[in-house]
Each structure stands twice: as structure tokens, then as C-alpha cells.
Write a protein that holds these residues in place. Structure first.
Motif, PDB file in Angstrom:
ATOM      1  N   GLY A 176       0.751  -1.270   0.142  1.00 44.10           N
ATOM      2  CA  GLY A 176       0.154   0.138  -0.112  1.00 44.10           C
ATOM      3  C   GLY A 176       0.834   1.170  -0.147  1.00 44.10           C
ATOM      4  N   GLN A 177       1.955   1.120   0.594  1.00 49.07           N
ATOM      5  CA  GLN A 177       2.849   2.685   0.674  1.00 49.07           C
ATOM      6  C   GLN A 177       3.378   2.739  -0.599  1.00 49.07           C
ATOM      7  N   TYR A 178       3.679   1.768  -1.558  1.00 44.27           N
ATOM      8  CA  TYR A 178       4.566   1.925  -2.764  1.00 44.27           C
ATOM      9  C   TYR A 178       3.973   3.065  -3.656  1.00 44.27           C
ATOM     10  N   LEU A 179       2.709   3.043  -3.936  1.00 46.30           N
ATOM     11  CA  LEU A 179       2.095   4.013  -4.911  1.00 46.30           C
ATOM     12  C   LEU A 179       2.405   5.586  -4.410  1.00 46.30           C
ATOM     13  N   PRO A 180       2.009   5.768  -3.121  1.00 44.48           N
ATOM     14  CA  PRO A 180       2.312   7.277  -2.894  1.00 44.48           C
ATOM     15  C   PRO A 180       3.841   7.598  -2.672  1.00 44.48           C
ATOM     16  N   LEU A 181       4.620   6.684  -2.379  1.00 44.27           N
ATOM     17  CA  LEU A 181       6.080   6.963  -2.469  1.00 44.27           C
ATOM     18  C   LEU A 181       6.560   6.876  -3.844  1.00 44.27           C
ATOM     19  N   LEU A 182       6.015   6.234  -4.719  1.00 46.97           N
ATOM     20  CA  LEU A 182       6.449   6.493  -6.389  1.00 46.97           C
ATOM     21  C   LEU A 182       5.585   7.651  -6.832  1.00 46.97           C
ATOM     22  N   GLU A 183       4.766   8.160  -6.286  1.00 47.69           N
ATOM     23  CA  GLU A 183       4.299   9.637  -6.934  1.00 47.69           C
ATOM     24  C   GLU A 183       5.297  10.546  -6.391  1.00 47.69           C
ATOM     25  N   MET A 184       5.522  10.270  -4.795  1.00 50.35           N
ATOM     26  CA  MET A 184       6.357  11.489  -4.536  1.00 50.35           C
ATOM     27  C   MET A 184       7.791  11.310  -5.388  1.00 50.35           C
ATOM     28  N   SER A 185       8.375  10.256  -5.507  1.00 47.53           N
ATOM     29  CA  SER A 185       9.482  10.165  -6.363  1.00 47.53           C
ATOM     30  C   SER A 185       9.548  10.639  -7.418  1.00 47.53           C
ATOM     31  N   VAL A 186       8.512  10.738  -8.571  1.00 48.98           N
ATOM     32  CA  VAL A 186       8.353  11.483  -9.518  1.00 48.98           C
ATOM     33  C   VAL A 186       8.159  12.685  -9.381  1.00 48.98           C
ATOM     34  N   GLU A 187       7.412  13.221  -8.405  1.00 45.37           N
ATOM     35  CA  GLU A 187       7.217  14.610  -8.087  1.00 45.37           C
ATOM     36  C   GLU A 187       8.743  15.230  -7.894  1.00 45.37           C
ATOM     37  N   GLU A 188       9.624  14.562  -7.215  1.00 45.66           N
ATOM     38  CA  GLU A 188      10.771  15.031  -6.739  1.00 45.66           C
ATOM     39  C   GLU A 188      11.722  15.140  -7.866  1.00 45.66           C
ATOM     40  N   ASP A 189      11.529  14.104  -8.660  1.00 46.27           N
ATOM     41  CA  ASP A 189      12.749  13.946  -9.879  1.00 46.27           C
ATOM     42  C   ASP A 189      11.828  13.590 -10.930  1.00 46.27           C
ATOM     43  N   PRO A 190      11.278  14.691 -11.755  1.00 42.91           N
ATOM     44  CA  PRO A 190      10.343  14.381 -12.743  1.00 42.91           C
ATOM     45  C   PRO A 190      11.175  13.739 -14.031  1.00 42.91           C
ATOM     46  N   ASP A 191      12.477  14.095 -13.816  1.00 45.62           N
ATOM     47  CA  ASP A 191      13.168  13.619 -15.233  1.00 45.62           C
ATOM     48  C   ASP A 191      13.948  12.137 -15.073  1.00 45.62           C
ATOM     49  N   ASP A 192      13.668  11.654 -13.842  1.00 48.76           N
ATOM     50  CA  ASP A 192      14.164  10.231 -13.665  1.00 48.76           C
ATOM     51  C   ASP A 192      13.097   9.324 -14.515  1.00 48.76           C
ATOM     52  N   ASP A 193      13.694   8.749 -15.659  1.00 48.25           N
ATOM     53  CA  ASP A 193      12.965   7.659 -16.382  1.00 48.25           C
ATOM     54  C   ASP A 193      12.639   6.458 -15.630  1.00 48.25           C
ATOM     55  N   ARG A 194      13.372   6.034 -14.897  1.00 51.92           N
ATOM     56  CA  ARG A 194      13.152   4.684 -14.056  1.00 51.92           C
ATOM     57  C   ARG A 194      12.182   4.824 -13.313  1.00 51.92           C
ATOM     58  N   ASN A 195      11.915   5.697 -12.544  1.00 44.22           N
ATOM     59  CA  ASN A 195      10.835   5.735 -11.388  1.00 44.22           C
ATOM     60  C   ASN A 195       9.437   6.316 -12.358  1.00 44.22           C
ATOM     61  N   MET A 196       9.538   6.788 -13.366  1.00 45.59           N
ATOM     62  CA  MET A 196       8.491   7.150 -14.136  1.00 45.59           C
ATOM     63  C   MET A 196       7.844   5.654 -14.729  1.00 45.59           C
TER      64      MET A 196
END
Length: 368
Positions: A176-196
Motif C-alpha cells: 500500500g505504501q508503494y504508490l504514494p512513495l512512487l508518486e512522491m519520487s516522480v514529483e521530486e525528480d520528474p526527469d528520472d525515467d526509471r521511476n516514471m
């Protein structure tokens, strides 16, 4: 060399003793417990593990990993990060020491991420979570990776042949915690293709088909998204989302794009073959399973999925041959499928049925 294993945990009592035993070839084991309510800490300490208890608020995997790394003694030569649901096969330290040389920064070793119900290896790839003590930090709230932040060169990566780490996850643990953390990760680094890519995949897992499509199309448009295998995976997930939305023609288009992107992978061929199987388009099933089976070298990346390298290609071919009236070829493929998964009752039943039908055909021919 001084080798130290470090990790993070919470409520891992069922794994604690097994994990500590498999890590015992290290000179020291240190763990950051982030708030266990069970006997995890007690069991680890009984095994000689140095445990520090500390809450990480707000929770982020990179912060927890970095805090656990801080617990590693300054004079350690090699740090090895593992989780408590992982197990090293015996002899790992010797192989790691043999591979490590002056100037090395990290070591790559074999990792079995999943096993089939029969106990065979599922997804297998190579990871690089052994590293020298200073100059590295973990980044990203989830799906965290080691990054060099030290001065000068990070050094090179050695390959530690013979080191084998196996993953035996608890299926009851929530993601359950993965999705909000991934959304946070993409927000912090929108140019990171891996996390996108990971975010789009997570939307697919959550059956959020439109979000999956939108996010993975963003991934494919990113200048840094150049790895063909991962690009093909994004295309496959987009196709799967369109299938689930009932848009089969668009799904087929995306599967074909995935094949063109990474023709060296079995997975795109098998995804399309399965989609055609659902439509009873047997000639297409035979063609694309044939393309998949022509690929005999399995890539050592996380993109490689167990189904494409197991019984499924032969199973689908057996059904396609049967429905196109070729019993001999159907029986041959069914036997190959059973050979790869001998405990599968359905596959065993298929072989028996086909043997019976093939025998009846021979009798009929003799009578004629």
C-alpha cells in the motif's frame, strides 16, 4: 577485508533467524529496526546482530537505508545491503572477496527475485548492493538505488561469480505504501525515467488503466528512457491496459510496437500470443510462440519474466495445434510443457487426453 552486512526491518520475526544465519559469514551484521511489534529485535540480538531501533518519520526507504548504512563501522571495507526476506547461499563471502580488487566500488551478483510454485527459479537478474563503505548514499523514497556522492571516482563494478542471493517474500505484506512513495519520487525528480516506468507499472497493478497509459506514454517520451528492454515493458503494460479496457486492436498495436522495440525478448511475443489465444486465433498463436521459442538466451535483467521461460509457450502451442487438427504436434508440445512443469496436473491431463485421441486416430486409420 572487513565485510559488514546491513539492513532495515520491521516485524520480520518469521525471517529473522534464517536471515541472520545466512549473513553470518560477514564480520558484523547491523540492522535498523523501524518499530517492530513482534520478536524481531530479540531474535536478531540472540543471533549476535547489532540492532538499533529508530522510527523514520515520514517514512522513506532511502532515509531508512542511509540511516542503517550510518550504523556500519567506519573501518568496513565492503558493505552488503540485504533485506530480511533474503538468503545468501553458503560461500558467498569467499566469492565476494575473490572478486573484489583495488579500485572496486561495487560488486554485482546473481539474485533470484521469485520462485515458481514448484520451487524453480522465476525472475532472476543481477544486483549491485555490495559496495565500499564511503561515498555512497541511497536515493528515492521507494525503489531506492545506490548513488555515488563522494569525491573523485566511484570506482568500477566487479562481478562476483558464485554469489547467490535468494528472495522469499512474505505474500501477506501490503504494498500500500508503494504508490504514494512512487508518486512522491516522480514529483521530486520528474526527469528520472526509471521511476516514471515504475509508477506506470504500479498503476497497472492497481488496475488504474488510464493512469498507467498516461504515465507510461510519458516514460516513452523521456529523452533518458533509452533502454530498449524497459521501453518494451512500458509498451506491453500499455497494451495490457488497453486489453483490460476492451480495446483489443489498440492493445495489439502496442504489443507489435513492443516486439519491434525489443525483438530479442520473449515477453512481447508471448504477451501477444496469449492475447491471440484468448481470441482463438490459432495461427497467430503458433507464429508468435515460435518467435519466442527461437530466443534461447535468457537476459539477466529484472525485465525477464518466468512465464515466458517456463511451460507457457509450449502449452499455448499444444492448444493451437490441437484446434487446427494437428494432434501429433499438439502432443509433442504438451509433453514439452509437462517436462518443464512435471507437477502440473492440468498439463499432465492434457498429455493423457492427447495420447488417447492420437491413439484413437491411429486405430481409425488402421481400420480404413
Amino acid at each position: 577485508m572487513k565485510i559488514v552486512v546491513y539492513g532495515i526491518c520491521k516485524d520480520e520475526a518469521r525471517f529473522a533467524q534464517r536471515w541472520a544465519d545466512s549473513m553470518s559469514e560477514a564480520d558484523e551484521i547491523v540492522v535498523l529496526d523501524t518499530g517492530s511489534a513482534d520478536d524481531t529485535v530479540k531474535l536478531l540480538r540472540e543471533k549476535g546482530v547489532r540492532v538499533t531501533t529508530e522510527a523514520i518519520v515520514p517514512w522513506r526507504f532511502d532515509r531508512a537505508r542511509n540511516r542503517s548504512l550510518e550504523l556500519v563501522p567506519e573501518d568496513a571495507d565492503i558493505c552488503v545491503c540485504t533485506d530480511l526476506d533474503e538468503v545468501f547461499e553458503p560461500g558467498w563471502r569467499k566469492h565476494l572477496e575473490e572478486a573484489w580488487t583495488d579500485g572496486a566500488g561495487q560488486a554485482r551478483y546473481r539474485y533470484t527475485w521469485s520462485f515458481t510454485e514448484e520451487g524453480k527459479e522465476g525472475v532472476v537478474f543481477w544486483i549491485e548492493k555490495a559496495h565500499r563503505r564511503h561515498g555512497y548514499r541511497w536515493v528515492h523514497p521507494v525503489h531506492e538505488v545506490l548513488t555515488w556522492v563522494g569525491e573523485g571516482s566511484a570506482g568500477f563494478t566487479v562481478t562476483a561469480q558464485g554469489v547467490q542471493l535468494n528472495h522469499f517474500p512474505d505474500p501477506g505484506k501490503s504494498r500500500g505504501q508503494y504508490l504514494p512513495l512512487l508518486e512522491m519520487s516522480v514529483e521530486e525528480d520528474p526527469d528520472d525515467d526509471r521511476n516514471m516506468h515504475y509508477l506506470g507499472r504500479e498503476y497497472m497493478y492497481r488496475r488504474r488503466w488510464d493512469d498507467c497509459i498516461r504515465t507510461l506514454e510519458r516514460h516513452l517520451a523521456m529523452p533518458r528512457a533509452r533502454w530498449a528492454d524497459e521501453r518494451a515493458a512500458s509498451m506491453r503494460y500499455i497494451a495490457r491496459s488497453y486489453l483490460m479496457k476492451g480495446e483489443r486492436e489498440r492493445a495489439r498495436d502496442w504489443y507489435l510496437r513492443a516486439i519491434a522495440q525489443a525483438p530479442h525478448l520473449r515477453e512481447p511475443y508471448m504477451d501477444l500470443a496469449y492475447a491471440l489465444y484468448e481470441e482463438s486465433r490459432w495461427d497467430g498463436v503458433l507464429y508468435f510462440t515460435g518467435c519466442a521459442l527461437a530466443i534461447t538466451g535468457r537476459p539477466a535483467t529484472y525485465i525477464s519474466e518466468a512465464a515466458a521461460w517456463g511451460s507457457l509457450p509450449h502449452d499455448l502451442r499444444a492448444m493451437a495445434f490441437f484446434h487446427t487438427g494437428r494432434l501429433g504436434e499438439a502432443l509433442e508440445e504438451a509433453a514439452k510443457a509437462l517436462g518443464l512443469e512435471p507437477d502440473n496436473e492440468r498439463l499432465r491431463g492434457n498429455v493423457k487426453v492427447l495420447e488417447k485421441k492420437a491413439g484413437a486416430c491411429l486405430v481409425q486409420r488402421d481400420r480404413e
